[in-house]
Scaffold this active site. Structure first.
Site, PDB file in Angstrom:
ATOM      1  N   HIS A  37     -38.834   6.326 -13.422  1.00 26.56           N
ATOM      2  CA  HIS A  37     -39.200   7.687 -13.041  1.00 26.56           C
ATOM      3  C   HIS A  37     -39.898   7.643 -11.691  1.00 26.56           C
ATOM      4  CE1 HIS A  37     -40.567  11.806 -13.376  1.00 26.56           C
ATOM      5  NE2 HIS A  37     -41.776  11.396 -13.010  1.00 26.56           N
ATOM      6  N   GLY A  89       0.777  -1.236   0.000  1.00 28.26           N
ATOM      7  CA  GLY A  89       0.000   0.000   0.000  1.00 28.26           C
ATOM      8  C   GLY A  89       0.805   1.282   0.000  1.00 28.26           C
TER       9      GLY A  89
HETATM   10  P1  FAD Z   1      -3.292  -0.574   1.933  1.00 33.24           P
HETATM   11  O1  FAD Z   1      -4.729  -0.494   2.166  1.00 33.24           O
HETATM   12  O2  FAD Z   1      -2.455   0.608   2.263  1.00 33.24           O
HETATM   13  O3  FAD Z   1      -2.789  -1.830   2.756  1.00 33.24           O
HETATM   14  C1  FAD Z   1      -1.456  -2.182   2.861  1.00 33.24           C
HETATM   15  C2  FAD Z   1      -1.254  -3.007   4.102  1.00 33.24           C
HETATM   16  O4  FAD Z   1       0.060  -3.540   4.071  1.00 33.24           O
HETATM   17  C3  FAD Z   1      -1.358  -2.198   5.391  1.00 33.24           C
HETATM   18  O5  FAD Z   1      -2.296  -2.796   6.236  1.00 33.24           O
HETATM   19  C4  FAD Z   1       0.045  -2.258   5.987  1.00 33.24           C
HETATM   20  O6  FAD Z   1       0.038  -2.308   7.406  1.00 33.24           O
HETATM   21  C5  FAD Z   1       0.566  -3.560   5.399  1.00 33.24           C
HETATM   22  N1  FAD Z   1       2.018  -3.627   5.325  1.00 33.24           N
HETATM   23  C6  FAD Z   1       2.874  -2.718   4.790  1.00 33.24           C
HETATM   24  N2  FAD Z   1       4.138  -3.170   4.860  1.00 33.24           N
HETATM   25  C7  FAD Z   1       4.090  -4.378   5.460  1.00 33.24           C
HETATM   26  C8  FAD Z   1       5.055  -5.350   5.817  1.00 33.24           C
HETATM   27  N3  FAD Z   1       6.354  -5.172   5.542  1.00 33.24           N
HETATM   28  N4  FAD Z   1       4.654  -6.482   6.430  1.00 33.24           N
HETATM   29  C9  FAD Z   1       3.337  -6.682   6.699  1.00 33.24           C
HETATM   30  N5  FAD Z   1       2.372  -5.812   6.379  1.00 33.24           N
HETATM   31  C10 FAD Z   1       2.747  -4.680   5.769  1.00 33.24           C
HETATM   32  N6  FAD Z   1      -9.901   4.795  -1.825  1.00 33.24           N
HETATM   33  C11 FAD Z   1     -11.094   4.617  -2.410  1.00 33.24           C
HETATM   34  O7  FAD Z   1     -11.181   3.868  -3.394  1.00 33.24           O
HETATM   35  N7  FAD Z   1     -12.244   5.225  -1.936  1.00 33.24           N
HETATM   36  C12 FAD Z   1     -12.206   6.059  -0.871  1.00 33.24           C
HETATM   37  O8  FAD Z   1     -13.227   6.589  -0.467  1.00 33.24           O
HETATM   38  C13 FAD Z   1     -10.957   6.274  -0.232  1.00 33.24           C
HETATM   39  N8  FAD Z   1     -10.880   7.081   0.849  1.00 33.24           N
HETATM   40  C14 FAD Z   1      -9.675   7.239   1.476  1.00 33.24           C
HETATM   41  C15 FAD Z   1      -9.617   8.074   2.581  1.00 33.24           C
HETATM   42  C16 FAD Z   1      -8.425   8.255   3.238  1.00 33.24           C
HETATM   43  C17 FAD Z   1      -8.383   9.157   4.447  1.00 33.24           C
HETATM   44  C18 FAD Z   1      -7.240   7.569   2.789  1.00 33.24           C
HETATM   45  C19 FAD Z   1      -5.955   7.742   3.513  1.00 33.24           C
HETATM   46  C20 FAD Z   1      -7.296   6.743   1.688  1.00 33.24           C
HETATM   47  C21 FAD Z   1      -8.503   6.575   1.022  1.00 33.24           C
HETATM   48  N9  FAD Z   1      -8.603   5.762  -0.108  1.00 33.24           N
HETATM   49  C22 FAD Z   1      -9.805   5.602  -0.740  1.00 33.24           C
HETATM   50  C23 FAD Z   1      -7.425   5.076  -0.680  1.00 33.24           C
HETATM   51  C24 FAD Z   1      -7.407   3.600  -0.258  1.00 33.24           C
HETATM   52  O9  FAD Z   1      -7.390   3.526   1.146  1.00 33.24           O
HETATM   53  C25 FAD Z   1      -6.193   2.914  -0.862  1.00 33.24           C
HETATM   54  O10 FAD Z   1      -6.180   3.099  -2.263  1.00 33.24           O
HETATM   55  C26 FAD Z   1      -6.217   1.419  -0.567  1.00 33.24           C
HETATM   56  O11 FAD Z   1      -6.245   1.186   0.812  1.00 33.24           O
HETATM   57  C27 FAD Z   1      -5.004   0.731  -1.189  1.00 33.24           C
HETATM   58  O12 FAD Z   1      -5.060  -0.622  -0.900  1.00 33.24           O
HETATM   59  P2  FAD Z   1      -3.742  -1.518  -0.807  1.00 33.24           P
HETATM   60  O13 FAD Z   1      -4.217  -2.892  -0.514  1.00 33.24           O
HETATM   61  O14 FAD Z   1      -2.890  -1.294  -1.990  1.00 33.24           O
HETATM   62  O15 FAD Z   1      -2.913  -0.936   0.434  1.00 33.24           O
END
Ligand code: FAD
Length: 470
Positions: free
Chosen positions: A449, A147
């Site tokens: 509608h 992420g």
């Molecule tokens: P993430 O959700 O960031 O998850 C990554 C995970 O990996 C985390 O839990 C982290 O702890 C874990 N991790 C990292 N490194 C390690 C490691 N070395 N070992 C083990 N675990 C690890 N997107 C939308 O589509 N709609 C929305 O309304 C929206 N609102 C948002 C509001 C806010 C305030 C924020 C901050 C973001 C928002 N987003 C929204 C964006 C969305 O949260 C991200 O696009 C999404 O979470 C990305 O998913 P991901 O699985 O790539 O990563």
């Protein structure tokens, strides 16, 4: 103890990682997911999409009770704010969602490895728990789904007390009198809206001369106008050069016009830094493993989510593309299917983006600016919610639907909606783009509608200059 061995080992349990793990398990692969947070669901469920939408929903109800009910003949005493209860609701919603993922992991027999993962060699990962105990596991396929994190801003040091990231911005224990939001992207506008509705005077400071960078300019300009009417203030074309805390309890920012000119000081009780997010790759051992990054520090992948190292893949915010939960989910599903030998496809041309302010803004496909830059001739069909019966009944007539279609073929190229429930309405147009529909296809489709969706059909009719209700 013998080293555990998996078909698929996903690092990170956000929407990219947990969806990938579930799909891999559904397809019969022995799957594990490593997560360093104490709960599953990643940024999205813990400190992103879900808690922000809970606060948006609650603050909107507060605002409606103050300003929106009387015109419907519902007369209530001025509402009081119980911020602790509002946060309580948010916490319950987050808990229900993260527990839901935990249940799904159990259901699909996915091993949740608790701790921080580090890749130590081909197919091998060390997981270090909170107590420092480490375990090494091996897997045929490693998926990096770590992420993103809030991007820092030079000379503006976050303390999560007065200078906040979005995580601090979701947890303020009292409503600040004044709040400065640095960055007019969707996170800044959504959180700014929450605290504005609850009574803060909010000023959004943006480097560019417009809000919602990257989105259709006409829609962004309408949003600027409507948020301004709600009392949000904007300083566009302005850069923040430094921030100082101390003295009183607040923050003093130094601002300078991007075009050049005199610096000014700007004081606020709290400052929210919302200038974007950056890929999270720290501590993963990518250097040692030889995994290449791109020029923006994201893991470099090919069209099949493969990195340059055999057996290591990556998905979600940590790779290129829009940083959105549903994009991460789609990539997670697609990668699991690829690993199982299937031929999935993610259509990056049909990924919606939604800003959950009120009114909402939602977009899919190309903006007018993108079509102009690409030299593509297009037709525009636009319909305002002021002419939609249901929007009138709801007393929510701000905004419009705009459909962009190819000038020759009539194929839908983009759609931009600002208005009530735009985030739900956009999906008709996402499907249209996915199916390669023409504006005429939508115009000929019967719409119930009275619904807000009729405005979408009218915009499609307007592409052919024959809307009925304007
Ligand atoms: P993430 O959700 O960031 O998850 C990554 C995970 O990996 C985390 O839990 C982290 O702890 C874990 N991790 C990292 N490194 C390690 C490691 N070395 N070992 C083990 N675990 C690890 N997107 C939308 O589509 N709609 C929305 O309304 C929206 N609102 C948002 C509001 C806010 C305030 C924020 C901050 C973001 C928002 N987003 C929204 C964006 C969305 O949260 C991200 O696009 C999404 O979470 C990305 O998913 P991901 O699985 O790539 O990563």
């Amino acid at each position: 103890m013998a080293e555990q061995n998996f078909d698929v080992l996903v690092i990170g349990a956000g929407p990219g990682g947990y969806v990938c793990a579930i799909r891999a398990a559904q397809l019969g692969m022995k799957t594990a997911c490593v997560e360093k947070l104490p709960t599953l669901g990643g940024t999205c469920l813990n400190v992103g999409c879900i808690p922000s939408k809970a606060l948006l929903q609650s603050s909107e109800m507060f605002h409606l009770a103050q300003h929106g009910l009387a015109r419907h003949g519902v007369v209530v005493a001025l509402p009081a704010l119980d911020l602790a209860a509002m946060h309580g609701h948010k916490t319950q919603v987050v808990k229900a969602n993260t527990a839901g993922v935990e249940f799904l992991f159990k259901k699909h027999k996915i091993a949740w490895l608790k701790g921080a993962a580090r890749i130590i060699g081909p197919g091998r990962v060390t997981v270090t728990g909170a107590n420092g105990a480490a375990e090494t596991v091996s897997a045929k396929h490693i998926v990096i789904a770590t992420g993103s994190e809030s991007a820092p801003l030079a000379n503006v040091a976050v303390d999560e007390k007065h200078i906040l990231t979005s995580t601090g911005g979701l947890a303020l224990a009292k409503v600040p009198k004044t709040m400065a939001v640095i960055g007019a992207g969707y996170i800044g506008l959504e959180l700014g809206t929450v605290w504005r509705r609850l009574g803060a005077q909010v000023t959004v400071i943006e480097y560019l001369d417009r809000i919602l960078p990257g989105m259709d300019a006409e829609m962004a300009s309408e949003m600027h106008k409507l948020l301004g009417k709600q009392g949000m203030r904007f300083k566009l074309g302005t850069k923040v050069t430094s921030a100082a805390t101390g003295g009183g309890n607040g923050v003093t920012l130094k601002l300078a016009p991007v075009a050049g000119g005199a610096e000014e000081s700007f004081a606020a009780d709290v400052v929210l830094v919302a200038v974007g997010r950056r890929a999270h790759t720290e501590g993963l051992g990518l250097d040692e493993a030889g995994v290449a990054l791109d020029d923006r520090g994201r893991v470099k992948t090919d069209a099949h989510f493969a990195t340059n190292v055999a057996g290591i893949h990556a998905i979600g915010d940590v790779i290129a593309g829009p940083m959105l939960a549903h994009k991460a989910e789609d990539e997670g599903m697609a990668l699991a299917e690829l690993l199982a030998g299937q031929k999935p496809h993610v259509n990056y041309g049909a990924i919606p983006g939604v800003v959950y302010t009120w009114p909402e803004a939602a977009t899919v496909g190309k903006s007018e600016e993108e079509l102009k830059a690409a030299g593509i001739a297009y037709k525009v069909g636009k319909f305002p919610f002021t002419a939609n019966g249901r929007a009138r009944a709801m007393a929510m007539t701000d905004g419009f639907v705009k459909i962009l279609a190819d000038a020759k073929t009539d194929r839908v190229l983009g759609c931009h909606i600002i208005g009530p429930e735009a985030g739900n309405l956009i999906h008709e147009m996402v499907l249209a783009i996915e199916f390669g529909a023409s504006a005429e296809d939508i115009a000929r489709t019967c719409h119930a509608h009275p619904t807000l969706n009729e405005a979408v059909r009218e915009a499609a009719l307007a592409v052919d200059k024959r809307p009925i209700h304007i």
